[in-house]
Structures are given as C-alpha cells and as structure tokens.
Design a protein around this motif. Structure first.
Motif, short mmCIF file in Angstrom:
data_model
loop_
_atom_site.label_atom_id
_atom_site.label_comp_id
_atom_site.label_asym_id
_atom_site.label_seq_id
_atom_site.Cartn_x
_atom_site.Cartn_y
_atom_site.Cartn_z
N UNK A 29 0.86 -1.12 0.02
CA UNK A 29 0.11 -0.03 0.17
C UNK A 29 0.94 1.29 0.00
N UNK A 30 0.73 1.83 -1.03
CA UNK A 30 1.64 3.12 -1.26
C UNK A 30 0.75 4.44 -1.29
N UNK A 31 0.93 4.99 0.10
CA UNK A 31 0.16 6.10 0.46
C UNK A 31 0.99 7.48 0.33
N UNK A 32 0.06 8.28 -0.63
CA UNK A 32 0.45 9.62 -0.47
C UNK A 32 -0.44 10.48 -0.04
N UNK A 33 -1.32 10.13 0.47
CA UNK A 33 -2.48 11.21 1.07
C UNK A 33 -2.51 10.87 2.57
N UNK A 34 -2.71 9.83 3.26
CA UNK A 34 -2.81 9.84 4.53
C UNK A 34 -1.59 9.51 5.27
N UNK A 35 -1.77 8.58 6.49
CA UNK A 35 -0.79 8.08 7.43
C UNK A 35 -0.61 6.59 7.79
N UNK A 36 0.02 6.01 8.11
CA UNK A 36 0.02 4.80 8.62
C UNK A 36 -0.92 4.28 9.41
N UNK A 37 -1.11 5.30 10.55
CA UNK A 37 -2.12 4.76 11.58
C UNK A 37 -3.41 4.95 10.93
N UNK A 38 -3.75 5.69 10.31
CA UNK A 38 -5.11 6.05 9.53
C UNK A 38 -5.45 4.43 8.81
N UNK A 39 -4.56 4.16 7.98
CA UNK A 39 -4.68 2.93 7.08
C UNK A 39 -4.76 1.71 7.90
N UNK A 40 -3.86 1.71 8.89
CA UNK A 40 -4.18 0.42 10.12
C UNK A 40 -5.35 0.49 10.29
N UNK A 41 -6.03 1.71 10.85
CA UNK A 41 -7.22 1.70 11.70
C UNK A 41 -8.33 1.21 10.95
N UNK A 42 -8.26 1.95 9.54
CA UNK A 42 -9.36 1.39 8.38
C UNK A 42 -9.07 -0.19 8.44
N UNK A 43 -8.02 -0.69 8.36
CA UNK A 43 -7.77 -2.18 8.03
C UNK A 43 -8.33 -2.95 9.21
N UNK A 44 -8.32 -2.42 10.70
CA UNK A 44 -8.56 -3.04 11.78
C UNK A 44 -10.23 -3.00 11.79
N UNK A 45 -10.76 -1.96 11.42
CA UNK A 45 -12.09 -1.64 11.52
C UNK A 45 -12.74 -2.81 10.29
N UNK A 46 -12.23 -2.79 9.26
CA UNK A 46 -12.93 -3.86 8.52
C UNK A 46 -12.85 -5.22 8.51
N UNK A 47 -11.69 -5.63 9.28
CA UNK A 47 -11.56 -6.93 9.68
C UNK A 47 -12.14 -7.53 10.89
N UNK A 48 -12.40 -6.39 11.91
CA UNK A 48 -13.16 -6.81 12.97
C UNK A 48 -14.68 -6.61 12.41
N UNK A 49 -14.84 -5.83 11.90
CA UNK A 49 -16.27 -5.70 11.17
C UNK A 49 -17.03 -6.71 10.57
N UNK A 50 -16.04 -7.27 9.58
CA UNK A 50 -16.46 -8.54 8.90
C UNK A 50 -15.78 -9.93 9.46
N UNK A 51 -15.28 -9.84 10.76
CA UNK A 51 -14.85 -11.22 11.55
C UNK A 51 -13.97 -11.75 10.68
N UNK A 52 -12.73 -11.17 10.29
CA UNK A 52 -11.67 -11.63 9.33
C UNK A 52 -10.46 -11.94 10.17
N UNK A 53 -10.33 -11.62 11.37
CA UNK A 53 -9.12 -11.87 11.91
C UNK A 53 -7.91 -10.96 11.51
N UNK A 54 -6.86 -11.38 11.79
CA UNK A 54 -5.49 -10.34 11.75
C UNK A 54 -5.13 -10.44 10.20
#
Length: 171
Positions: free
Chosen positions: A44-69
């Motif tokens: 993931x090559x990010x020119x707009x946001x920051x790593x914490x924001x993207x990781x937070x989105x990853x965690x939210x989708x993973x938890x919300x969909x029951x996908x694990x780590x």
C-alpha cells in the motif's frame, strides 16, 4: 487499473477493501468480487494519509467482517513515483509484493497533471515495476459538458488498462 472519483466517495476505503480481498483471499466479500485462489501480497503506497489511519481502517474492516488479523505492507510516500523508483523497487522486493496500490495517483505523479509527460512518466514507472497496480485518482470536471474524468492529462486514462469511476450514494 485506475479508480477515480470525487473527494469523499470512499476511494481510499475501496483501496483498503481490495488489499484485504487480495491478501486473504476474501471469497465471501460484500462486493462479490472473485479473489485469487491463493493469498497475494500487496504494498500500500500512501501519498495522502498516514500509516495509523490506514491501519485503523484495516482493523475496522477486519473486525467488522470477522476476518481476523490481516497483514499490511505499508509505505508512506512523499516523492513523485518516477523519482522514487529504486527505493520503491527495494521495498517491493523486501515485502515480496505482487501488486501495489497507489493512493493517490495525482500526488504520485507530481508536477503539473495537465502535462502529458507527467502521465507518461507515471505509467512508465509503473511498468518498470513489473507488477500489477491499482491507482486511486481524483476527478476533474469538464465545466462545459459536466463529464467527469481523471484529473489532468487525458493520458492518465489512455495509459491505464482499465478505468473505473467510484461514485458516492447520498450521505
């Protein structure tokens, strides 16, 4: 592939979902997209946001969909992609990435987006990487016809293998 749209339609969230879909693979995804049979490593090559924001989105989708780590290979980018190709290639090799997601193309291209050489340099650089790419892009609106296109030179569309427009739906 280039996905473009107005600000706030969820392009970055779509990039996160695509990354999750490919990394797992996520067969029963709500978009009904067919993932590869085997997990595919992406960067993931990010020119707009920051790593914490993207990781937070990853965690939210993973938890919300029951996908694990879900692993995330992330690179904060600040230089135009054409000026950063050697470092990017090293990062791709280190992570064994098979694709990259660029968020966003206009910042990765650098310079005056209306000039053809910005678009050609962008796609030439992507082709040198020799892996699949998904680029997220902003919308430009033709004031006369109101048609929406990728911001900048028409070569940003011509250089892509496929172009998709992301649209929001109400609030």
């Amino acid at each position: 592939t280039v996905i473009f749209g107005d600000p706030g339609v969820g392009k970055s969230q779509l990039a996160v979902i695509f990354n999750i879909l490919l990394m797992l693979p996520w067969a029963d995804n709500p978009l009904r997209l067919q993932p590869p049979k085997q997990p595919t490593t992406g960067l993931f090559c990010d020119y707009e946001s920051d790593e914490d924001d993207i990781r937070r989105q990853f965690r939210a989708f993973a938890e919300g969909m029951g996908l694990g780590l879900i692993p995330l290979f992330y690179r904060r980018c600040v230089h135009p992609i054409a000026d950063d190709i050697e470092a990017l290639q090293n990062h791709i090799e280190a992570t064994k990435a098979q694709y990259i997601i660029v968020d966003s193309m206009s910042l990765a291209a650098g310079g005056d987006l209306n000039k053809m050489d910005m678009a050609t340099a962008y796609f030439r650089t992507l082709r040198q990487l020799k892996i699949t790419s998904i680029s997220m892009a902003h919308t430009s609106k033709d004031r006369v016809s109101k048609a929406k296109t990728i911001m900048g030179s028409v070569l940003f569309e011509a250089g892509a293998r496929s172009v998709w427009e992301a649209r929001g739906q109400g609030d």
